[in-house]
Write a protein that holds these residues in place. Sequence first.
Motif, PDB file in Angstrom:
ATOM      1  N   GLY A   8     -31.669  -4.789   1.323  1.00  0.00           N
ATOM      2  CA  GLY A   8     -30.806  -4.488   2.460  1.00  0.00           C
ATOM      3  C   GLY A   8     -29.900  -3.317   2.152  1.00  0.00           C
ATOM      4  O   GLY A   8     -29.520  -3.110   0.990  1.00  0.00           O
ATOM      5  N   VAL A   9     -29.576  -2.537   3.173  1.00  0.00           N
ATOM      6  CA  VAL A   9     -28.666  -1.401   3.010  1.00  0.00           C
ATOM      7  C   VAL A   9     -27.662  -1.395   4.156  1.00  0.00           C
ATOM      8  O   VAL A   9     -27.944  -1.870   5.260  1.00  0.00           O
ATOM      9  N   GLY A  10     -26.481  -0.862   3.896  1.00  0.00           N
ATOM     10  CA  GLY A  10     -25.450  -0.777   4.928  1.00  0.00           C
ATOM     11  C   GLY A  10     -24.473   0.337   4.622  1.00  0.00           C
ATOM     12  O   GLY A  10     -24.376   0.793   3.476  1.00  0.00           O
ATOM     13  N   GLY A  11     -23.744   0.779   5.627  1.00  0.00           N
ATOM     14  CA  GLY A  11     -22.783   1.859   5.434  1.00  0.00           C
ATOM     15  C   GLY A  11     -21.602   1.728   6.363  1.00  0.00           C
ATOM     16  O   GLY A  11     -21.655   1.033   7.375  1.00  0.00           O
ATOM     17  N   ALA A  63     -25.290  -4.622   4.920  1.00  0.00           N
ATOM     18  CA  ALA A  63     -26.415  -4.732   3.992  1.00  0.00           C
ATOM     19  C   ALA A  63     -26.962  -6.157   3.976  1.00  0.00           C
ATOM     20  O   ALA A  63     -28.183  -6.372   3.937  1.00  0.00           O
ATOM     21  N   LEU A  64     -26.072  -7.152   4.008  1.00  0.00           N
ATOM     22  CA  LEU A  64     -26.499  -8.553   4.038  1.00  0.00           C
ATOM     23  C   LEU A  64     -27.224  -8.875   5.341  1.00  0.00           C
ATOM     24  O   LEU A  64     -28.246  -9.565   5.345  1.00  0.00           O
ATOM     25  N   ASP A  65     -26.694  -8.376   6.443  1.00  0.00           N
ATOM     26  CA  ASP A  65     -27.350  -8.597   7.734  1.00  0.00           C
ATOM     27  C   ASP A  65     -28.747  -7.975   7.740  1.00  0.00           C
ATOM     28  O   ASP A  65     -29.705  -8.558   8.263  1.00  0.00           O
ATOM     29  N   HIS A  66     -28.853  -6.778   7.172  1.00  0.00           N
ATOM     30  CA  HIS A  66     -30.146  -6.096   7.117  1.00  0.00           C
ATOM     31  C   HIS A  66     -31.154  -6.894   6.299  1.00  0.00           C
ATOM     32  O   HIS A  66     -32.345  -6.961   6.634  1.00  0.00           O
ATOM     33  N   ALA A  67     -30.680  -7.529   5.226  1.00  0.00           N
ATOM     34  CA  ALA A  67     -31.554  -8.320   4.362  1.00  0.00           C
ATOM     35  C   ALA A  67     -31.765  -9.739   4.882  1.00  0.00           C
ATOM     36  O   ALA A  67     -32.668 -10.447   4.415  1.00  0.00           O
TER      37      ALA A  67
END
Length: 319
Positions: A8-11, A63-67
């Motif tokens: 997962g990734v986030g920004g 990032a957690l939501d993406h994963a």
Amino acid sequence: MKRARITGVGGCLPVQVVTNDELAVRVDTSDEWIRARTGILQRHIVSGDENAVSMATDAARKALDHAGVSPANVDAVVVATSTPDQVFPSVGARVQAGLGMTSGFGFDVSAACSGFIYALSTANALICAGQARRVLVIGVEVFSRLMDWNDRTTCVLFGDGAGAVLLEEGGSDGEGVLSTHLHSDGRLGDLLYVDGAAGCAGTTQHLKMQGREIFRHAVAKLSAAVDEALSVNGLTAEDVQWLVPHQANIRIIDGMAKKLALSSERVVVTVDRHANTSAASIPLALNEAVHDGRIQKGDLVLMEALGGGLTWGSALVRM
């Protein structure tokens, strides 16, 4: 041996955008001068309640939501930053609390602009050693705190922001973090440093840089780190699908792309819109390229960075 992979990734970027023209009102510079030397058009600067912890926490949540992973299932938070909100507790511990984690651990890594590579390497080692199964790796900076806003040679270069990845145990052979390579040379520390820290009397606490010397060392040291990563894995530049470099200067980025014979379409560039966000620049760029569909599962991604210390390093990741 256990293997770690990015799932997962986030920004997170501050709301306030400061253009070159707006900076030119405050200091003796111009949009043309900044663009020609750096490739920067604008940067994001914190305002209101935004700070390192708030941005890092937001990027981590994304990032957690993406994963598709709950914070309750995260074992550790490793944060790369040179600009924490407090001397302690660490940003990592504050993010842990902000996510509602009641177990695991969090801490910070300080390696300036190379910080994300250092943090990724540390998190990868924790997973490979069996000390954690899921680790949030975050790069966050509020470099606007370190700027002398009367010094056009430095204040035009930097911005604020946060990027995060979730690193998880698992994946097939050849997938995930293939290798990381870390270096430093303290003898070169005075080329890029912050003059003092909290409680240090008689210091400015502003960033100081010898730009020409940094540029010279960046080209040579990053090239060596890239060659090292490829050689260790028995790969060549032709095997690399994407270069996700530290976003310091478009000329350095173009130089590394030329070395690898990568077309501009295979290089992730955010320096024009984000400026240099130090430890946050690589995960922010990675986040953008994953979410807009450029970087796909199975792609080989090369990351590299150089920062104050001097520190530098590289990482090869199969997505």
